[in-house]
Design a protein around this motif. Structure first.
Motif, PDB file in Angstrom:
ATOM      1  N   ASN B  50     -17.806  -0.787   8.253  1.00 34.35           N
ATOM      2  CA  ASN B  50     -17.990  -2.109   8.354  1.00 34.35           C
ATOM      3  C   ASN B  50     -16.894  -2.472   6.953  1.00 34.35           C
ATOM      4  O   ASN B  50     -16.088  -3.329   7.257  1.00 34.35           O
ATOM      5  CB  ASN B  50     -19.343  -2.757   8.012  1.00 34.35           C
ATOM      6  N   HIS B  53     -13.543  -2.174   8.671  1.00 32.07           N
ATOM      7  CA  HIS B  53     -13.360  -3.271   9.421  1.00 32.07           C
ATOM      8  C   HIS B  53     -13.127  -4.654   8.670  1.00 32.07           C
ATOM      9  O   HIS B  53     -12.104  -5.215   9.047  1.00 32.07           O
ATOM     10  CB  HIS B  53     -14.682  -3.622  10.401  1.00 32.07           C
ATOM     11  N   LEU B  54     -13.878  -4.682   7.648  1.00 32.73           N
ATOM     12  CA  LEU B  54     -13.430  -5.865   6.839  1.00 32.73           C
ATOM     13  C   LEU B  54     -12.096  -5.939   6.229  1.00 32.73           C
ATOM     14  O   LEU B  54     -11.368  -6.900   6.353  1.00 32.73           O
ATOM     15  CB  LEU B  54     -14.415  -6.075   5.603  1.00 32.73           C
ATOM     16  N   LYS B  58     -10.254  -5.617  11.852  1.00 31.69           N
ATOM     17  CA  LYS B  58     -10.690  -5.314  13.453  1.00 31.69           C
ATOM     18  C   LYS B  58     -11.403  -4.064  13.413  1.00 31.69           C
ATOM     19  O   LYS B  58     -11.939  -3.537  12.422  1.00 31.69           O
ATOM     20  CB  LYS B  58      -9.190  -4.966  14.030  1.00 31.69           C
ATOM     21  N   THR B  59     -12.260  -4.099  14.439  1.00 35.91           N
ATOM     22  CA  THR B  59     -13.493  -3.230  14.621  1.00 35.91           C
ATOM     23  C   THR B  59     -13.204  -2.309  15.808  1.00 35.91           C
ATOM     24  O   THR B  59     -14.078  -1.281  15.993  1.00 35.91           O
ATOM     25  CB  THR B  59     -14.395  -4.183  15.122  1.00 35.91           C
ATOM     26  N   LEU B  61     -13.497  -2.700  18.880  1.00 34.59           N
ATOM     27  CA  LEU B  61     -14.329  -2.881  20.013  1.00 34.59           C
ATOM     28  C   LEU B  61     -13.971  -3.907  20.774  1.00 34.59           C
ATOM     29  O   LEU B  61     -13.289  -4.831  20.384  1.00 34.59           O
ATOM     30  CB  LEU B  61     -15.723  -3.534  19.142  1.00 34.59           C
ATOM     31  N   VAL B  93     -18.464  -3.185  24.212  1.00 40.34           N
ATOM     32  CA  VAL B  93     -19.786  -3.754  24.092  1.00 40.34           C
ATOM     33  C   VAL B  93     -20.198  -4.534  25.427  1.00 40.34           C
ATOM     34  O   VAL B  93     -19.171  -5.124  25.840  1.00 40.34           O
ATOM     35  CB  VAL B  93     -19.755  -4.631  22.783  1.00 40.34           C
ATOM     36  N   MET B 110     -18.339 -13.790  19.137  1.00 35.78           N
ATOM     37  CA  MET B 110     -18.226 -12.719  18.663  1.00 35.78           C
ATOM     38  C   MET B 110     -16.605 -12.153  18.436  1.00 35.78           C
ATOM     39  O   MET B 110     -16.350 -11.390  17.389  1.00 35.78           O
ATOM     40  CB  MET B 110     -19.098 -11.324  19.168  1.00 35.78           C
ATOM     41  N   GLN B 112     -14.506 -14.443  17.993  1.00 41.78           N
ATOM     42  CA  GLN B 112     -14.148 -15.409  16.918  1.00 41.78           C
ATOM     43  C   GLN B 112     -14.582 -14.956  15.614  1.00 41.78           C
ATOM     44  O   GLN B 112     -13.679 -15.028  14.527  1.00 41.78           O
ATOM     45  CB  GLN B 112     -14.685 -16.876  17.032  1.00 41.78           C
ATOM     46  N   MET B 113     -15.719 -14.356  15.450  1.00 42.59           N
ATOM     47  CA  MET B 113     -16.249 -13.756  14.175  1.00 42.59           C
ATOM     48  C   MET B 113     -15.752 -12.231  13.794  1.00 42.59           C
ATOM     49  O   MET B 113     -16.083 -11.691  12.821  1.00 42.59           O
ATOM     50  CB  MET B 113     -17.416 -13.849  13.991  1.00 42.59           C
ATOM     51  N   LYS B 114     -14.784 -11.896  14.674  1.00 44.18           N
ATOM     52  CA  LYS B 114     -14.099 -10.800  14.591  1.00 44.18           C
ATOM     53  C   LYS B 114     -14.927  -9.334  14.782  1.00 44.18           C
ATOM     54  O   LYS B 114     -14.432  -8.296  14.110  1.00 44.18           O
ATOM     55  CB  LYS B 114     -13.373 -10.702  13.081  1.00 44.18           C
ATOM     56  N   GLN B 115     -15.904  -9.553  15.359  1.00 43.60           N
ATOM     57  CA  GLN B 115     -16.690  -8.405  15.787  1.00 43.60           C
ATOM     58  C   GLN B 115     -16.120  -7.693  16.826  1.00 43.60           C
ATOM     59  O   GLN B 115     -16.162  -6.518  17.147  1.00 43.60           O
ATOM     60  CB  GLN B 115     -18.264  -8.528  15.944  1.00 43.60           C
ATOM     61  N   TYR B 137      -8.332 -16.049  18.992  1.00 42.95           N
ATOM     62  CA  TYR B 137      -9.046 -15.467  18.024  1.00 42.95           C
ATOM     63  C   TYR B 137      -8.786 -13.904  18.529  1.00 42.95           C
ATOM     64  O   TYR B 137      -9.154 -12.663  17.968  1.00 42.95           O
ATOM     65  CB  TYR B 137     -10.554 -15.624  18.070  1.00 42.95           C
TER      66      TYR B 137
END
Lengths: 320, 320
Positions: B50, B53-54, B58-59, B61, B93, B110, B112-115, B137
DNA sequence: TTGTAGGCGTTATCAA
DNA sequence: TTGATAACGCCTACAA
């Protein structure tokens, strides 16, 4: 990308206040709340959830390990998992292993690295030992009839389910009985094999090695199964096929070859897929969506290791 | 939980060096690398992804929006997506919407929130406008035959595919033709409806409103479809069913009622599921796994908006 | 080849 | 009821 700090500046408050507003904490005066909300609106702000994940140390993501996505058995379980997971604010990351160990390890590593809060293993590849190793990083739930006490599990009593199916076949008067499994080495399969051997012994019935078939998952596998069966000199008169898709494939292929079920060979399936209902296949109904739901429940309560067993029902129809 | 800092201390180096080792950067002396590796081993360290990612924003995913998980059509697409996504280091996901708009919005949020780094929409609920809003996003790929130019898409040419199926039915001499769709209002359905109307006009054939059926997804829906059809006074003599599962359900139910396909009613399906092969259903084969693969390819190249169309093949078998 | 320090965007603690 | 500030754990200029 605008962040909490900019919002704070714009609204003339501190970041903490913004955070409080975002999280619906109490102790924010209506005026400040309003100006924060305005700032959020003006600057088109949205949170970076990765920062939250980092800060909180969790992601609200559950990994789900399955061999195939395009299979009714796992489809039904995943359906159940997804529904319950969503209900408690989680999302699902699918790991389709196709029985490659590496894929399973990937999931376990993501648990270790905190990208996943937990894992639900629908079909295991690695040895128990490996899973137990990873358990320290988060709850791992097993959808298998495991004897191990260290990992929560949810399952059907496959020994009992298979036994009762076989008893039914025996009671119908069949003596030459075969059965077909997925992976011979899986936990479910070994329980089924044990049940088979026990019952066959009990009734002093012939237990021929060639009458154990393997590799039945999909409908096409049923076609092959029929061919294997059909090419035998000494054929079993009834076959228990541990998955309805394969059973359906078998029956439809048999029909193509002008053979009738159960007249020429009796079939008993597993899962009670809608396909088996359509084809009037006698089958053992397994509560797959409940497995999914319960798996999530077990994930939610990682403190207590539990082994839940779900009930099965023999659906008496027309193929035996 | 041990972190990069502790490793650095233990190994007697700086955090950057540890980071370099973790990321296989060059410019690390063999000795330091070794001591870092040892420290990692000793302290049983693993990265907190995490934080990565932060830091990276990016993730890896990708969100996948589908209505059902337990459906062969989407199962096949997801299979294709998963495979290709894994190949480029991404995971999936799953958002199972069951056609609830809210679930789709969850996925978009999600993003938008970058997950999520991107989203593949296999079946859309919201209006295009909404998706376009969220595009800023991250890449949103549509698995639908869209005319919109602002979003990359991958699809079958459903107008052409349906047309050619219908032309085949007409060529077989059928005049009273019905068809069955999933959601009437979906993009695919509207293209199919247009194709139907155009062709029926072209041949001056009767286009009865009652012969358009809706809500066919699963095998059980085929049962209902048969009953609906069977209870009609004026029945169509051929039905195009836009999904093999439903077609199979129809045919199997028909057989139960002592009716024969194609003698009593001709059926043409879609998708070329293995079930349709088993049942010798004439069907339009769609390259579903390729849709999945291509969707990921499009995701990978978000700079260029593209609209890819894949080919279909009419599989002539025995139900018409 | 290595290290320092700032940044990523939040939450949580503590003091005011 | 508010605000500073220290985590959270990693990456990456930049300087050395």
């Amino acid at each position: 990308m605008t962040n909490i700090k900019e919002i704070a500046q714009y609204a003339g408050v501190s970041v903490s206040t913004v955070s409080r507003v975002m999280n619906n904490h109490p102790y924010v005066s209506p005026e400040k709340r309003k100006s924060v909300l305005q700032a959020i609106d003006q600057l088109n702000y949205s949170r970076n959830i990765n920062a939250i994940h980092l800060s909180k140390g969790k992601t609200n993501l559950i990994g789900v390990i399955i061999p195939f996505t395009n299979h009714p058995y796992y489809g039904a379980i995943v359906q159940g998992i997804t529904k319950q997971a969503n209900a408690i604010g989680y999302h699902i990351v699918i790991f389709q292993t196709q029985y490659e160990r590496e894929k399973e390890i990937q999931a376990l590593n993501m648990l270790q690295m905190k990208q996943l809060d937990g894992i639900i293993v629908c079909s295991r590849i690695s040895e128990m030992k490996v899973l137990l190793d990873y358990q320290k990083y988060g709850p791992i739930i097993l959808c298998e009839d495991t004897a191990q006490a260290e990992l929560s599990s949810i399952s059907i009593d496959h020994y009992a389910a298979f036994s009762s199916a076989l008893e039914y076949v025996v009671a119908k008067g069949y003596k030459k009985i075969g059965y077909s499994l997925g992976r011979k080495k899986s936990r479910n399969s070994s329980l089924r094999t044990k049940a088979f051997n026990d019952i066959m012994n009990k009734y002093h019935l012939l237990n021929k090695k060639e009458w154990l078939f393997e590799g039945s998952y999909h409908i096409k596998d049923g076609e092959k199964l029929f061919q294997d069966w059909n090419s035998m000199i000494d054929k079993p008169e009834a076959i228990i096929i541990t998955n309805d898709d394969t059973a359906a494939g078998f029956i439809l292929t048999a029909n193509k070859f002008g053979m009738k079920v159960p007249e020429d060979v009796a079939i008993l399936g597993f899962n009670n897929d809608s396909l088996s209902e359509m084809l009037d296949i006698t089958t053992v109904s397994l509560p797959l969506d409940w497995i999914g739901k319960m798996a999530v429940d077990l994930f939610e309560n990682p403190k207590v290791i539990r082994h839940v067993k779900l009930d099965y029902t023999l659906m008496k129809r027309k193929t035996i």
